[in-house]
Design an enzyme around this catalytic site. Structure first.
Site, PDB file in Angstrom:
ATOM      1  N   ASP A 235       0.828  -1.199   0.000  1.00 32.90           N
ATOM      2  CA  ASP A 235       0.000   0.000   0.000  1.00 32.90           C
ATOM      3  C   ASP A 235       0.867   1.257   0.000  1.00 32.90           C
ATOM      4  OD1 ASP A 235      -2.714   1.236   0.499  1.00 32.90           O
ATOM      5  OD2 ASP A 235      -1.670   1.948   2.296  1.00 32.90           O
ATOM      6  N   GLU A 272       1.253  -0.260  -5.148  1.00 32.19           N
ATOM      7  CA  GLU A 272       0.307   0.803  -5.458  1.00 32.19           C
ATOM      8  C   GLU A 272       1.115   2.083  -5.652  1.00 32.19           C
ATOM      9  OE1 GLU A 272      -3.658   2.862  -3.494  1.00 32.19           O
ATOM     10  OE2 GLU A 272      -1.879   2.541  -2.264  1.00 32.19           O
TER      11      GLU A 272
END
Length: 537
Positions: A235, A272
């Protein structure tokens, strides 16, 4: 105390538009696993399947649905965060080596992994290491003062030294937060501040501190080696360091990848990274894959506008090129990523847990929903399906409404449906359940199942792409080629049927897949509204 020097830059966004433009000849050499041929499925555990009737999805519930995923054709699962956390979404972790008790136990998770592996399904978990939760013991200790044991695990500054950054009040594509610096004491806003890119409840970790790096490397190895996961979705990978220290972020992820490969040489790492392709490409060195955000937008925008558009994230929005074709865009950017990682694998998708659901974006129009899937699975890239997408689940932000309960059966018979939230979009009246759609040969679910089978063919999973020009802006057409095999694919974006010159398809005579009734003569080929077809040479 060693402080990380930060400056906050405007986040220009796009990402990873990539795929094979030269003929691939064999699977990736750095891993024994061919990730190109995998189809991934993203699960928000809280909403997926409830095994103990407490209203909250859990790991045993997921385990009970592995046969469903296997039958669908899923090869790998991405699990959203499952570690202890005070929030429903669990992106503010308080223990990096544990399972949230609402979801089950570590033994439950090990059983899930074992059962998934029996079905040849890989398991990838969200690993949230850009920041910890506010309630993490490290941060609670760090706030006690400059001499605290974990003080240097986070980033601190006095207000005077960061006043210019506080005054910017700018958002970014991946965060609506306008304040990255947060006072330790809200009653003393001129005093000490800590850095949290996303919000005050998620203080950023200080990766200038070798101890922080060691902590996260050890935690990653724990999940790979002792628990048995196959990889991680990382993330907020772009925010390990601020934008003006991007080279430090690149180096960190290369080091992270090297450390994880020490315990699992086949580890899968997907990042990401929301940035323009030039900014994003150096991150490829530290990852197996990066998500292709602009591809997703291009597909949905093209369908809604009924003409081909290529979107590139720029600044705080998208730049639209109505003259480009998808094959050209794909072939242009791949070398940027291959330069940093010759084994780079693109990850494609339509939506995820941070975006409005596909079915809602497309107006709950079944023909549009099916067309979006047809494009996803016939274009290059390793496809990701967001849970419920395959049955046309609906949802528009705020975030809770795009993470609603999965519908397995009609409500009266659905023993596994979660009930942790009040549903706003996906109800028995608005969406047909899995059980209902399984019985309908032309359902969205069975459309997905057919396309997943198509994607497993090497020409679609590993083949290159070249534009096929019919001179019609409502047509997306291309060839996919791998080895001696070549197929031609045509998609009609229009709400009306279209007739095309059949000579463009010369040599492509063997029908392998279609959506809708296709009429083909020696002179022309006719596709119905939002129809698709593929022929093999």
């Amino acid at each position: 105390m060693k402080l990380q020097q930060l400056s906050i830059a405007i986040l220009g966004l796009a990402i990873v538009t990539s795929c094979t433009s030269t003929q691939p000849t064999q699977k990736d050499q750095g891993s024994s696993i061919d990730w190109n041929k995998k189809v991934f499925y993203e699960i928000f555990v809280q909403s997926f399947a409830d095994s103990n009737d407490d209203g909250i999805g859990d790991i045993p519930g997921m385990t009970s649905k592995l046969d469903y995923l296997s039958d669908l054709g899923i090869d790998a699962i991405w699990l959203m965060p499952m570690s202890p956390s005070p929030s429903y979404h669990k992106y503010d972790v308080t223990d990096y080596r544990a399972i949230h008790p609402d979801y089950g136990t570590m033994d439950d998770f090990k059983t899930f992994i074992e059962e998934a592996h029996k079905r040849n399904i890989k398991v990838v978990m969200d690993f949230v290491i850009n920041h910890s939760g506010y309630d993490h013991p490290w941060f609670q200790d760090a706030m006690t003062g400059p001499d605290a044991k974990y003080r240097d695990y986070y980033v601190w500054a006095d207000k005077d030294s960061i006043s210019a950054q506080i005054a910017k009040k700018e958002t970014s594509f991946d965060s609506d937060n306008i304040r990255q610096w947060h006072p330790v004491d809200e009653n003393n806003p001129v005093g000490e501040h800590y850095y949290g890119f996303f919000y005050g409840g998620m203080p950023d970790l200080n990766y200038d501190n070798p101890q922080v790096r060691a902590e996260m490397y050890d935690a990653g190895k724990f999940w790979l080696q002792e628990v048995g996961v196959d990889g991680f979705r990382l993330d907020a990978a772009k925010h390990i360091y601020p934008d003006d220290r991007a080279t430090d972020s690149h180096a960190f992820w290369k080091e992270f990848k090297n450390e994880m490969e020490k315990v699992n040489p086949d580890v899968y790492l997907i990042g990401e990274v929301w940035a323009d392709a030039g900014t994003a490409s150096p991150y490829a060195a530290g990852f197996t894959s990066l998500f292709n955000f602009d591809r997703a937008f291009s597909i949905l925008e093209s369908i809604n506008k009924e003409r081909v558009v290529a979107a590139n994230i720029a600044g705080h929005g998208y730049e639209i090129d109505s003259n480009a074709n998808m094959a050209e865009v794909i072939n242009t950017s791949l070398p940027w990523f291959k330069k940093y990682n010759p084994e780079f694998v693109e990850a494609s998708f339509l939506s995820n847990h941070d975006q409005n659901r596909v079915a809602s974006v497309l107006g709950d129009d079944e023909s549009k929903i099916k067309l979006s899937a047809s494009l996803l699975f016939t274009l290059p890239g390793t496809p990701y399906i967001y849970y419920g997408e395959e049955i046309g689940m609906l949802g528009m932000k705020p975030d809770e409404n795009i993470r609603e309960p999965m519908l397995w059966e009609k409500s009266g018979a659905d023993e596994m449906r979660t009930s942790w939230m009040e549903v706003a979009y996906t109800t028995d009246e608005s969406v047909n359940s899995v059980a209902t759609q399984q019985k309908n040969e032309i359902s969205i679910l069975n459309h997905y199942k057919t396309l997943i089978g198509l994607k497993k063919q090497e020409v679609f999973s590993r083949g290159n792409i070249q534009h096929l020009d019919f001179g019609n802006s409502s047509i997306i057409a291309f060839t996919r080629s791998y080895g001696k095999e070549s197929v031609a694919v045509i998609h009609n974006l229009s709400s009306k049927s279209v007739e095309l010159d059949n000579t463009t398809l010369k040599g492509f005579d063997s029908l392998i897949w279609k959506e809708g009734e296709i009429v083909r003569t020696a002179a022309m080929i006719k596709l119905p509204a939002r129809g698709s077809v593929a022929y093999k040479k």
